[in-house]
Design a protein around this motif. Sequence first.
Motif, PDB file in Angstrom:
ATOM      1  N   ARG A 167      -5.594   7.498   4.968  1.00 35.99           N
ATOM      2  CA  ARG A 167      -6.723   6.996   4.181  1.00 35.99           C
ATOM      3  C   ARG A 167      -6.956   5.494   4.348  1.00 35.99           C
ATOM      4  O   ARG A 167      -7.738   4.897   3.605  1.00 35.99           O
ATOM      5  CB  ARG A 167      -6.506   7.322   2.700  1.00 35.99           C
ATOM      6  N   ILE A 168      -6.281   4.883   5.286  1.00 37.03           N
ATOM      7  CA  ILE A 168      -6.394   3.441   5.514  1.00 37.03           C
ATOM      8  C   ILE A 168      -7.004   3.208   6.895  1.00 37.03           C
ATOM      9  O   ILE A 168      -6.626   3.868   7.867  1.00 37.03           O
ATOM     10  CB  ILE A 168      -5.021   2.756   5.423  1.00 37.03           C
ATOM     11  N   ALA A 169      -7.956   2.288   6.982  1.00 34.30           N
ATOM     12  CA  ALA A 169      -8.589   1.986   8.269  1.00 34.30           C
ATOM     13  C   ALA A 169      -8.729   0.476   8.433  1.00 34.30           C
ATOM     14  O   ALA A 169      -8.781  -0.276   7.457  1.00 34.30           O
ATOM     15  CB  ALA A 169      -9.963   2.654   8.368  1.00 34.30           C
ATOM     16  N   LEU A 170      -8.800   0.052   9.693  1.00 32.01           N
ATOM     17  CA  LEU A 170      -9.017  -1.353  10.053  1.00 32.01           C
ATOM     18  C   LEU A 170     -10.435  -1.513  10.575  1.00 32.01           C
ATOM     19  O   LEU A 170     -10.973  -0.612  11.217  1.00 32.01           O
ATOM     20  CB  LEU A 170      -8.036  -1.793  11.133  1.00 32.01           C
ATOM     21  N   VAL A 171     -11.024  -2.698  10.339  1.00 30.04           N
ATOM     22  CA  VAL A 171     -12.363  -2.980  10.847  1.00 30.04           C
ATOM     23  C   VAL A 171     -12.459  -4.457  11.204  1.00 30.04           C
ATOM     24  O   VAL A 171     -11.738  -5.294  10.650  1.00 30.04           O
ATOM     25  CB  VAL A 171     -13.448  -2.584   9.816  1.00 30.04           C
ATOM     26  N   VAL A 205      -4.455   6.286  -2.267  1.00 26.19           N
ATOM     27  CA  VAL A 205      -3.645   5.131  -1.885  1.00 26.19           C
ATOM     28  C   VAL A 205      -3.548   4.207  -3.091  1.00 26.19           C
ATOM     29  O   VAL A 205      -4.577   3.870  -3.698  1.00 26.19           O
ATOM     30  CB  VAL A 205      -4.264   4.349  -0.704  1.00 26.19           C
ATOM     31  N   THR A 206      -2.342   3.819  -3.437  1.00 26.88           N
ATOM     32  CA  THR A 206      -2.153   2.831  -4.498  1.00 26.88           C
ATOM     33  C   THR A 206      -1.950   1.460  -3.873  1.00 26.88           C
ATOM     34  O   THR A 206      -1.070   1.279  -3.027  1.00 26.88           O
ATOM     35  CB  THR A 206      -0.946   3.175  -5.386  1.00 26.88           C
ATOM     36  N   ALA A 207      -2.793   0.520  -4.263  1.00 33.12           N
ATOM     37  CA  ALA A 207      -2.687  -0.860  -3.790  1.00 33.12           C
ATOM     38  C   ALA A 207      -2.035  -1.697  -4.864  1.00 33.12           C
ATOM     39  O   ALA A 207      -2.414  -1.619  -6.045  1.00 33.12           O
ATOM     40  CB  ALA A 207      -4.068  -1.407  -3.457  1.00 33.12           C
ATOM     41  N   VAL A 208      -1.060  -2.520  -4.465  1.00 31.20           N
ATOM     42  CA  VAL A 208      -0.383  -3.444  -5.370  1.00 31.20           C
ATOM     43  C   VAL A 208      -0.906  -4.851  -5.091  1.00 31.20           C
ATOM     44  O   VAL A 208      -0.930  -5.288  -3.929  1.00 31.20           O
ATOM     45  CB  VAL A 208       1.142  -3.380  -5.180  1.00 31.20           C
ATOM     46  N   PHE A 209      -1.323  -5.544  -6.160  1.00 34.46           N
ATOM     47  CA  PHE A 209      -1.967  -6.849  -6.016  1.00 34.46           C
ATOM     48  C   PHE A 209      -1.091  -7.973  -6.547  1.00 34.46           C
ATOM     49  O   PHE A 209      -0.340  -7.792  -7.510  1.00 34.46           O
ATOM     50  CB  PHE A 209      -3.290  -6.870  -6.795  1.00 34.46           C
ATOM     51  N   GLU A 218      -1.977  -3.095 -10.092  1.00 35.13           N
ATOM     52  CA  GLU A 218      -2.140  -2.058  -9.084  1.00 35.13           C
ATOM     53  C   GLU A 218      -3.310  -1.163  -9.460  1.00 35.13           C
ATOM     54  O   GLU A 218      -3.723  -1.110 -10.621  1.00 35.13           O
ATOM     55  CB  GLU A 218      -0.876  -1.229  -8.908  1.00 35.13           C
ATOM     56  N   ALA A 219      -3.842  -0.463  -8.445  1.00 36.67           N
ATOM     57  CA  ALA A 219      -4.962   0.444  -8.673  1.00 36.67           C
ATOM     58  C   ALA A 219      -4.979   1.489  -7.580  1.00 36.67           C
ATOM     59  O   ALA A 219      -4.433   1.290  -6.487  1.00 36.67           O
ATOM     60  CB  ALA A 219      -6.285  -0.321  -8.707  1.00 36.67           C
ATOM     61  N   GLU A 220      -5.629   2.614  -7.875  1.00 38.98           N
ATOM     62  CA  GLU A 220      -5.664   3.747  -6.958  1.00 38.98           C
ATOM     63  C   GLU A 220      -7.038   3.867  -6.309  1.00 38.98           C
ATOM     64  O   GLU A 220      -8.066   3.697  -6.967  1.00 38.98           O
ATOM     65  CB  GLU A 220      -5.342   5.021  -7.733  1.00 38.98           C
ATOM     66  N   PHE A 221      -7.041   4.204  -5.007  1.00 37.60           N
ATOM     67  CA  PHE A 221      -8.281   4.309  -4.246  1.00 37.60           C
ATOM     68  C   PHE A 221      -8.250   5.555  -3.365  1.00 37.60           C
ATOM     69  O   PHE A 221      -7.183   6.030  -2.971  1.00 37.60           O
ATOM     70  CB  PHE A 221      -8.481   3.072  -3.374  1.00 37.60           C
ATOM     71  N   ASP A 222      -9.447   6.024  -3.029  1.00 33.01           N
ATOM     72  CA  ASP A 222      -9.570   7.132  -2.092  1.00 33.01           C
ATOM     73  C   ASP A 222      -9.494   6.658  -0.648  1.00 33.01           C
ATOM     74  O   ASP A 222      -9.096   7.421   0.244  1.00 33.01           O
ATOM     75  CB  ASP A 222     -10.899   7.860  -2.319  1.00 33.01           C
ATOM     76  N   ALA A 223      -9.903   5.424  -0.396  1.00 27.34           N
ATOM     77  CA  ALA A 223      -9.841   4.847   0.947  1.00 27.34           C
ATOM     78  C   ALA A 223      -9.627   3.351   0.831  1.00 27.34           C
ATOM     79  O   ALA A 223     -10.148   2.704  -0.090  1.00 27.34           O
ATOM     80  CB  ALA A 223     -11.122   5.134   1.723  1.00 27.34           C
ATOM     81  N   VAL A 224      -8.852   2.809   1.754  1.00 25.71           N
ATOM     82  CA  VAL A 224      -8.593   1.363   1.803  1.00 25.71           C
ATOM     83  C   VAL A 224      -8.972   0.869   3.195  1.00 25.71           C
ATOM     84  O   VAL A 224      -8.541   1.442   4.205  1.00 25.71           O
ATOM     85  CB  VAL A 224      -7.112   1.041   1.510  1.00 25.71           C
ATOM     86  N   ILE A 225      -9.776  -0.203   3.238  1.00 28.20           N
ATOM     87  CA  ILE A 225     -10.242  -0.762   4.505  1.00 28.20           C
ATOM     88  C   ILE A 225      -9.715  -2.181   4.654  1.00 28.20           C
ATOM     89  O   ILE A 225      -9.984  -3.046   3.811  1.00 28.20           O
ATOM     90  CB  ILE A 225     -11.784  -0.775   4.579  1.00 28.20           C
ATOM     91  N   ALA A 226      -8.966  -2.419   5.717  1.00 26.98           N
ATOM     92  CA  ALA A 226      -8.453  -3.753   6.027  1.00 26.98           C
ATOM     93  C   ALA A 226      -9.476  -4.489   6.872  1.00 26.98           C
ATOM     94  O   ALA A 226      -9.739  -4.108   8.015  1.00 26.98           O
ATOM     95  CB  ALA A 226      -7.129  -3.658   6.761  1.00 26.98           C
ATOM     96  N   ALA A 227     -10.061  -5.537   6.304  1.00 21.80           N
ATOM     97  CA  ALA A 227     -11.062  -6.354   7.006  1.00 21.80           C
ATOM     98  C   ALA A 227     -10.666  -7.819   6.899  1.00 21.80           C
ATOM     99  O   ALA A 227     -11.532  -8.692   6.780  1.00 21.80           O
ATOM    100  CB  ALA A 227     -12.443  -6.120   6.402  1.00 21.80           C
ATOM    101  N   LEU A 237       0.857  -1.181   0.000  1.00 18.07           N
ATOM    102  CA  LEU A 237       0.000   0.000   0.000  1.00 18.07           C
ATOM    103  C   LEU A 237       0.893   1.229   0.000  1.00 18.07           C
ATOM    104  O   LEU A 237       1.702   1.414   0.918  1.00 18.07           O
ATOM    105  CB  LEU A 237      -0.922   0.017   1.217  1.00 18.07           C
ATOM    106  N   ASP A 238       0.757   2.055  -1.032  1.00 15.20           N
ATOM    107  CA  ASP A 238       1.537   3.282  -1.157  1.00 15.20           C
ATOM    108  C   ASP A 238       0.592   4.454  -0.942  1.00 15.20           C
ATOM    109  O   ASP A 238      -0.205   4.800  -1.820  1.00 15.20           O
ATOM    110  CB  ASP A 238       2.193   3.343  -2.539  1.00 15.20           C
ATOM    111  N   GLN A 239       0.670   5.057   0.250  1.00 18.01           N
ATOM    112  CA  GLN A 239      -0.264   6.114   0.605  1.00 18.01           C
ATOM    113  C   GLN A 239       0.345   7.491   0.320  1.00 18.01           C
ATOM    114  O   GLN A 239       1.480   7.778   0.702  1.00 18.01           O
ATOM    115  CB  GLN A 239      -0.657   6.012   2.083  1.00 18.01           C
ATOM    116  N   ARG A 240      -0.469   8.330  -0.341  1.00 21.56           N
ATOM    117  CA  ARG A 240      -0.086   9.713  -0.596  1.00 21.56           C
ATOM    118  C   ARG A 240      -1.160  10.622  -0.001  1.00 21.56           C
ATOM    119  O   ARG A 240      -2.125  10.141   0.597  1.00 21.56           O
ATOM    120  CB  ARG A 240       0.053   9.945  -2.108  1.00 21.56           C
TER     121      ARG A 240
END
Length: 395
Positions: A289-293, A147-151, A158-167, A140-143
């Motif tokens: 921009r990253i949160a855990l749930v 946030v750019t996620a590498v898969f 890879e793809a860009e997101f406004d928010a990333v949630i770790a569940a 996860l590359d956060q700016r």
Amino acid sequence: MLESTSLRAQLEAARTDRRRVLVIGAGIAGVTLARLLRGRGLHPVLVERAGPDAPSGYMLALMPLVDPVLAELGLTEAYRAASVPMNRYRIRSRRGSVVREYTMGRLLDAYGDYRGISRGDLMAVLGGGAVSYGANVIELDQRVDAVTAVFAGADVAEAEFDAVIAADGLHSATRGLVLEPEQVSGYETGWGGWVVWTDADADADLGEELWGAGWFVGTYPVKGRLGVIVCGPAEAADDGLAALVARIRTEAPAAGGRLDRVLADAADGRGSYYWPLYDKRSATWTSGRIALVGDAAAGFLPTAGIGAGMAVESAWVLAHHLAGDAPVLPALRAYERTQRPRVEAAQRNSRRLAPMMFNRSPAAAAVRDAAARFVPLGVALRPIRKLLDTRPSGL
């Protein structure tokens, strides 16, 4: 049920969303969150590193915490059809005699349903919408603005997101991409348990537990089955389930019809899996921009039967803030500010119960058994009733 879809197709659906959200992990918290966000007009990208045929897990007792969430999703009737009411709870002593039987409905009916359901059936109720299986987030590359996620294992690198949630659960790999090791703590019971499924009996509304000294047995009804967990100190795992069952049957020869049967079933060679009993707590739930749930934020011991309910509720609170009008960073901070104290209070209660249920000393077990005879139901449920009396603010 969830629909297996390519990552590319999910990204295309989310391309014009006002808020592009990645949800990592298609367990209870992740699926609940994705479905809630979809109901609020977004197209969250849901990925799961496991395949669609991963084991569906264990039995759950769900408190009324989940009722407003399921109502918003229009799933109340489906949930009730897939579960059974848990109206009674019985405790047996280390010798097998009945210590106390509680009528749960008397104190919980005012809040809603208290029901038993298998994790697989709950996932089937919650399921709906797209998921990309076998997609693993490895970076996860956060700016400031995204946030750019590498898969790995997906059709998009890879793809860009406004928010990333770790569940992605108790063993969250994503948590390690966000937090330092010292920001994650845990409570170790030194115990573990074998989970076994067996046939239902006539007491379809009864949860029954056998509290020993050096062992514990819990039996919990779900739709058409009984979920059983047979627990002992971690070193008992070396001798195996059959040896622990033999010890229990020797020390508690008069444990009643249900427990006699399920112990015999547990030792007959049927499928089981071993569950080390510990929890996890993250010192913070958000990082930009990253949160855990769910369990990625705070994983529970099974002692109070509230972990899954808190995961559903936390997903609901997060969806409320994330789909609102506030910018992403304040929205995620508001979610943590609202929900983390509630979850950690519930987790503390689960931890307090662990020494009582996972007890090695015969003398301490005798004191516990005697004291349990005089504990009113209202006292036993006080921490849970406090949560039910103070639902998350702003929802």
